[in-house]
Scaffold this motif. Structure first.
Motif, PDB file in Angstrom:
ATOM      1  N   ALA A 135      92.860  57.682  94.784  1.00  0.00           N
ATOM      2  CA  ALA A 135      93.553  58.586  95.714  1.00  0.00           C
ATOM      3  C   ALA A 135      93.832  57.891  97.047  1.00  0.00           C
ATOM      4  CB  ALA A 135      92.723  59.843  95.927  1.00  0.00           C
ATOM      5  N   ALA A 150      97.358  57.330  98.806  1.00  0.00           N
ATOM      6  CA  ALA A 150      97.609  57.844 100.158  1.00  0.00           C
ATOM      7  C   ALA A 150      98.345  56.818 101.008  1.00  0.00           C
ATOM      8  CB  ALA A 150      96.293  58.238 100.820  1.00  0.00           C
ATOM      9  N   ARG A 203      96.669  56.775 106.128  1.00  0.00           N
ATOM     10  CA  ARG A 203      96.264  58.040 105.516  1.00  0.00           C
ATOM     11  C   ARG A 203      94.927  57.840 104.822  1.00  0.00           C
ATOM     12  NH1 ARG A 203     100.144  60.977 102.063  1.00  0.00           N
ATOM     13  NH2 ARG A 203      99.481  62.745 103.285  1.00  0.00           N
ATOM     14  N   TYR A 204      94.253  58.928 104.498  1.00  0.00           N
ATOM     15  CA  TYR A 204      92.987  58.847 103.781  1.00  0.00           C
ATOM     16  C   TYR A 204      92.860  60.030 102.827  1.00  0.00           C
ATOM     17  CZ  TYR A 204      91.302  62.200 107.303  1.00  0.00           C
ATOM     18  OH  TYR A 204      91.151  63.298 108.111  1.00  0.00           O
ATOM     19  N   ALA A 205      91.949  59.890 101.867  1.00  0.00           N
ATOM     20  CA  ALA A 205      91.733  60.922 100.849  1.00  0.00           C
ATOM     21  C   ALA A 205      90.379  61.576 101.065  1.00  0.00           C
ATOM     22  CB  ALA A 205      91.799  60.290  99.462  1.00  0.00           C
ATOM     23  N   ASN A 249      91.821  65.348  95.281  1.00  0.00           N
ATOM     24  CA  ASN A 249      91.678  64.872  96.645  1.00  0.00           C
ATOM     25  C   ASN A 249      92.818  65.399  97.508  1.00  0.00           C
ATOM     26  OD1 ASN A 249      89.472  62.655  97.119  1.00  0.00           O
ATOM     27  ND2 ASN A 249      90.274  62.299  95.056  1.00  0.00           N
ATOM     28  N   LEU A 277      95.080  64.623 100.717  1.00  0.00           N
ATOM     29  CA  LEU A 277      95.534  63.432 101.437  1.00  0.00           C
ATOM     30  C   LEU A 277      95.888  63.835 102.853  1.00  0.00           C
ATOM     31  CD1 LEU A 277      97.773  61.897  98.620  1.00  0.00           C
ATOM     32  CD2 LEU A 277      95.320  61.591  99.025  1.00  0.00           C
TER      33      LEU A 277
END
Length: 141
Positions: free
Chosen positions: A73, A77, A81-83, A136, A138
């Motif tokens: 994920a 992303a 960005r992060y999951a 997840n 994002l």
């Protein structure tokens, strides 16, 4: 050696490869073999991850699955960005007492704000041990 897509963000590669996906993954002995948003593979030893009666702990199955799903994920992303995991479930189909467990993570849905992956854990004979599904969220940093 871990197979990685050539266009991965170098900072993400450093976090995944050099830290082996986080300290829990290191403690569990997880080895990442292939990583991408669409498909990732890792393996984990049974030894050291067993419950008191000698079976691979159910939580260890989930750790392997969540590690793969979260990293996939995060790759999807992309930079900036992060999951964040928002849901996970597991079905255990068969037990194992020795050897290695391989987790194969496959994307079910790769969206802009949500992605879902299915992880199938198998024994050395290719028999399904468990199925994990993770979703997840994002987010932008």
């Amino acid at each position: 050696m871990t197979l990685l897509p050539p266009d991965l963000d170098p900072e993400l590669v450093d976090r995944i490869v050099n830290t082996k996906g986080g300290s829990l993954s290191v403690k569990m002995g997880i080895e990442f073999l292939e990583l991408s948003a669409e498909r990732s593979v890792a393996r984990m030893p049974v030894e050291g991850n067993q419950q008191v009666i000698g079976l691979l702990h159910g939580g260890a199955h989930v750790v392997l699955g969540e590690s793969l799903g979260s990293i996939s994920a995060a790759i999807h992303a992309g930079p900036g960005r992060y999951a964040v995991g928002i849901e996970i479930n597991a079905t255990h189909s068969r037990s194992v007492t020795e050897g290695w467990v391989t987790g194969t993570c496959t994307a079910l849905q790769l969206g802009r704000t949500l992605c879902t992956h299915e992880i199938v854990n198998t024994d050395e004979q290719g028999r399904r041990l468990s199925t994990i599904r993770i979703t997840n969220l994002l987010r932008d940093q």
